[in-house]
Design a protein around this motif. Structure first.
Motif, short mmCIF file in Angstrom:
data_model
loop_
_atom_site.label_atom_id
_atom_site.label_comp_id
_atom_site.label_asym_id
_atom_site.label_seq_id
_atom_site.Cartn_x
_atom_site.Cartn_y
_atom_site.Cartn_z
N UNK A 54 8.58 -32.91 -27.68
CA UNK A 54 9.77 -33.75 -27.53
C UNK A 54 9.47 -34.97 -26.66
N UNK A 55 8.84 -34.76 -25.53
CA UNK A 55 8.54 -35.87 -24.63
C UNK A 55 7.61 -36.89 -25.28
N UNK A 115 11.95 -33.76 -16.60
CA UNK A 115 11.51 -32.39 -16.92
C UNK A 115 12.67 -31.40 -16.89
N UNK A 116 13.58 -31.57 -15.96
CA UNK A 116 14.72 -30.66 -15.85
C UNK A 116 15.63 -30.76 -17.08
N UNK A 127 13.87 -29.00 -19.93
CA UNK A 127 13.92 -27.55 -19.73
C UNK A 127 15.32 -27.02 -20.03
N UNK A 128 16.35 -27.76 -19.61
CA UNK A 128 17.73 -27.35 -19.90
C UNK A 128 17.99 -27.32 -21.40
N UNK A 129 17.50 -28.35 -22.10
CA UNK A 129 17.71 -28.40 -23.55
C UNK A 129 17.09 -27.18 -24.23
N UNK A 130 15.81 -26.89 -23.92
CA UNK A 130 15.15 -25.77 -24.60
C UNK A 130 15.72 -24.43 -24.16
N UNK A 174 9.13 -18.05 -25.43
CA UNK A 174 8.39 -17.73 -24.22
C UNK A 174 8.27 -18.99 -23.37
N UNK A 175 7.87 -18.83 -22.13
CA UNK A 175 7.66 -20.00 -21.26
C UNK A 175 6.61 -20.92 -21.86
N UNK A 176 5.56 -20.35 -22.45
CA UNK A 176 4.50 -21.15 -23.07
C UNK A 176 5.03 -21.94 -24.26
N UNK A 177 5.87 -21.32 -25.08
CA UNK A 177 6.46 -22.03 -26.23
C UNK A 177 7.39 -23.14 -25.75
N UNK A 178 8.19 -22.85 -24.74
CA UNK A 178 9.10 -23.88 -24.21
C UNK A 178 8.31 -25.07 -23.69
N UNK A 179 7.18 -24.80 -23.06
CA UNK A 179 6.34 -25.89 -22.55
C UNK A 179 5.77 -26.71 -23.70
#
Length: 177
Positions: A23-24, A41-42, A45-48, A12-17
């Motif tokens: 990771x960061x 951030x991009x 986001x691309x990795x996940x 989900x978007x929440x899990x990706x966040x």
């Protein structure tokens, strides 16, 4: 509240966040996870997004660890796609947010990952980590054996080159061959 570890089949978007946050934070503290600090951030986001695609295609397993309903750690299992390598899988990106390290979460994640791998008929796990990193002691403590070291395998932002160590662990297979 107990630690809950479960597979994440579609992010989900929440899990990706939450995964991006892990990771960061780890890269910011010097973890060699394939990215330089600071992470764009991009790029994260691309990795996940790429991981999510592979999850949907059943080419990757992602386990998430939750404390108080917050996703604080993860690890990935990537089964070999080659016909003669279907007995093995690679462990990738064992990530525990720095605020939650040294609480046994990584060890629990690895135990669950090994259980899932055995159920899939995986009999050999392999992984790599930067030589000299604190993760080497951890992997040895959970039963991995160092098999090789390749010099000059990864670099930091300044161009300094570091060796990478390769590890393996044989698993008992829960399925009959």
């Amino acid at each position: 509240m107990p630690l809950i570890i479960e597979p994440l089949a579609q992010l989900t978007a929440e899990q990706q966040q939450a995964l991006a946050w892990q990771l960061q934070a780890c890269v910011a503290q010097g973890a060699s996870l394939g990215f330089y600090h600071p992470l764009c951030d991009a790029d994260v986001a691309d990795y996940w997004s790429q991981v999510n695609t592979e999850l949907k295609e059943s080419k990757r397993l992602l386990l998430g660890a939750y404390l108080n309903q917050q996703l604080v750690a993860s690890v990935q299992l990537v089964p070999c796609q080659k016909q003669n390598g279907q007995h093995r899988a690679e462990v990738e990106k064992l990530i525990v947010h720095p605020d939650y390290q040294r609480q046994g979460i990584a060890q629990s994640l690895m135990h669950h990952l090994e259980t899932y791998a055995s159920q899939l008929g995986i009999r050999l796990l392999v992984l790599d980590t930067q030589s000299g990193d604190k993760s080497e002691q951890f992997y040895q403590a959970v039963g991995f054996t160092k098999s090789a070291e390749i010099p000059h395998f990864v670099s930091d932002q300044q161009g300094t080159l570091y060796a990478t160590s390769y590890y393996f662990k044989r698993l008992a297979c829960s399925l009959t061959a």
